[in-house]
Scaffold this motif. Structure first.
Motif, mmCIF file in Angstrom:
data_model
loop_
_atom_site.group_PDB
_atom_site.id
_atom_site.type_symbol
_atom_site.label_atom_id
_atom_site.label_comp_id
_atom_site.label_asym_id
_atom_site.label_seq_id
_atom_site.Cartn_x
_atom_site.Cartn_y
_atom_site.Cartn_z
ATOM 1 N N SER A 270 0.855 -1.189 0.000
ATOM 2 C CA SER A 270 0.000 0.000 0.000
ATOM 3 C C SER A 270 0.888 1.235 0.000
ATOM 4 C CB SER A 270 -0.931 0.022 1.212
ATOM 5 O OG SER A 270 -0.193 0.038 2.422
ATOM 6 N N THR B 13 -4.243 7.671 0.520
ATOM 7 C CA THR B 13 -3.733 6.304 0.499
ATOM 8 C C THR B 13 -4.402 5.495 -0.614
ATOM 9 O OG1 THR B 13 -5.416 5.542 2.070
ATOM 10 C CG2 THR B 13 -3.322 6.324 2.987
ATOM 11 N N ALA B 14 -3.735 4.402 -0.989
ATOM 12 C CA ALA B 14 -4.298 3.473 -1.974
ATOM 13 C C ALA B 14 -3.515 2.166 -1.918
ATOM 14 C CB ALA B 14 -4.254 4.050 -3.385
ATOM 15 N N SER B 15 -4.198 1.075 -2.255
ATOM 16 C CA SER B 15 -3.537 -0.220 -2.377
ATOM 17 C C SER B 15 -2.926 -0.339 -3.763
ATOM 18 C CB SER B 15 -4.540 -1.351 -2.154
ATOM 19 O OG SER B 15 -5.062 -1.301 -0.837
ATOM 20 N N ALA C 109 0.324 1.969 -7.473
ATOM 21 C CA ALA C 109 -0.940 2.420 -6.889
ATOM 22 C C ALA C 109 -1.379 3.695 -7.578
ATOM 23 C CB ALA C 109 -0.784 2.663 -5.389
ATOM 24 N N LEU D 188 -3.308 6.918 -6.560
ATOM 25 C CA LEU D 188 -3.860 7.704 -5.460
ATOM 26 C C LEU D 188 -4.712 8.829 -6.036
ATOM 27 C CD1 LEU D 188 -1.096 6.379 -4.441
ATOM 28 C CD2 LEU D 188 -1.268 8.024 -2.562
ATOM 29 N N THR D 189 -5.831 9.118 -5.393
ATOM 30 C CA THR D 189 -6.765 10.123 -5.899
ATOM 31 C C THR D 189 -6.677 11.401 -5.083
ATOM 32 O OG1 THR D 189 -8.299 8.408 -6.646
ATOM 33 C CG2 THR D 189 -9.172 10.637 -6.431
#
Length: 268
Positions: free
Chosen positions: A80, A97-99, A114, A116-117
């Motif tokens: 992550s 965060t993002a996986s 990953a 991320l937004t």
């Protein structure tokens, strides 16, 4: 399960003595020392665009691709990624965060990415969040051990999230103009406001008025001007020969650069 800690890249190790790097080590109760922490390398933020820079508009989500090669003797189970604003990891100003999706290269190495937004309506609600965001990775190996790699002091482990800026087309008047007479040249600067979800005037920032004689060749800077309370840059110059005028903005640590379309002027 053991929890390990390591800096995000080998470069951080070289910086640690000078910058007092502190890894985030949180060993599980009763765990023995584990020297096989997952290692992160080949870190890439937004495809390395302009030194890891990401521009975010006033009301649109922006995906930030972040990838790394992750190696562990037990293989990689999951990874992550976290971006945070603020120096204190315990009390960040904001977190994204993002996986990651991981693709196995061999038994001990995976390439993980990953998305991320960054969203002005969700996690970028304040203009004060523009600037340097620190990057951290968390990896779980094939045996369930966790490694946290923190990039707080690693100069390759960050993203520069900036507000987008815009310059209107440069307008030079009158046209045509008599040689030796004054030309009035103006353009307006605006910048994305994450708080208002619209573009607003960029006030009090320096822009460059540039000129190119004829239709080809390099632009030269004629004047440096600060934008007014409505974002306008306006000045006068003497008309000397046919050529194009434009305003440009170099950007800042918080805002992207911008350039206006040129205005070509016939001089009689």
């Amino acid at each position: 399960m053991r929890i390990r800690a390591t800096v995000a890249t080998a470069a951080a190790a070289a910086l640690s003595a000078a910058l007092a790097v502190t890894a985030l080590a949180v060993p599980a109760a009763g765990a023995e020392p584990d020297d096989s922490a997952s290692k992160f390398s080949n870190i890439d933020v937004n495809h390395d665009w302009q030194n890891y820079t990401v521009g975010v508009e006033a009301a649109k989500r922006r995906l930030i691709p972040i990838s790394a090669t992750v190696t562990d003797p037990s293989g990689i189970k999951s990874v992550s990624v976290e971006l945070r604003r603020g120096d204190d990891p315990e009390k960040p100003d904001a977190v994204i965060t993002a996986s990651a999706t991981c693709h196995e290269i061999n038994e001990i190495t995976s390439w993980c990415e990953a998305l991320l937004t960054a969203d002005p309506k969700v996690n970028l609600r304040s203009n004060a969040l523009a600037g340097l965001w620190y990057l951290s990775f968390t990896a779980v190996d094939g045996d369930g051990n966790v490694t946290r790699g923190d990039g707080l002091y690693d100069l390759t482990s960050f993203a520069r999230i900036k507000r987008t800026t815009y310059m209107t087309q440069t307008d030079a008047t009158p046209e045509p103009v008599t040689k030796g007479k004054n030309l009035t040249v103006k353009a307006q600067m605006t910048v994305a406001s994450w708080e208002k979800n619209t573009n607003v005037p960029l006030i009090g920032h320096q822009v460059l008025l540039q000129y190119r004689k004829g239709t080809s060749g390099a632009f030269v800077t004629l004047k440096k001007i600060k934008t007014d309370r409505n974002g306008w840059a306006k000045t006068t110059v003497k008309a000397t020969a046919d050529g194009a005028y434009r305003y440009t903005f170099a950007g800042t640590s918080l805002t992207l650069p911008a350039a206006g379309w040129t205005d070509y002027v016939d001089v009689k």
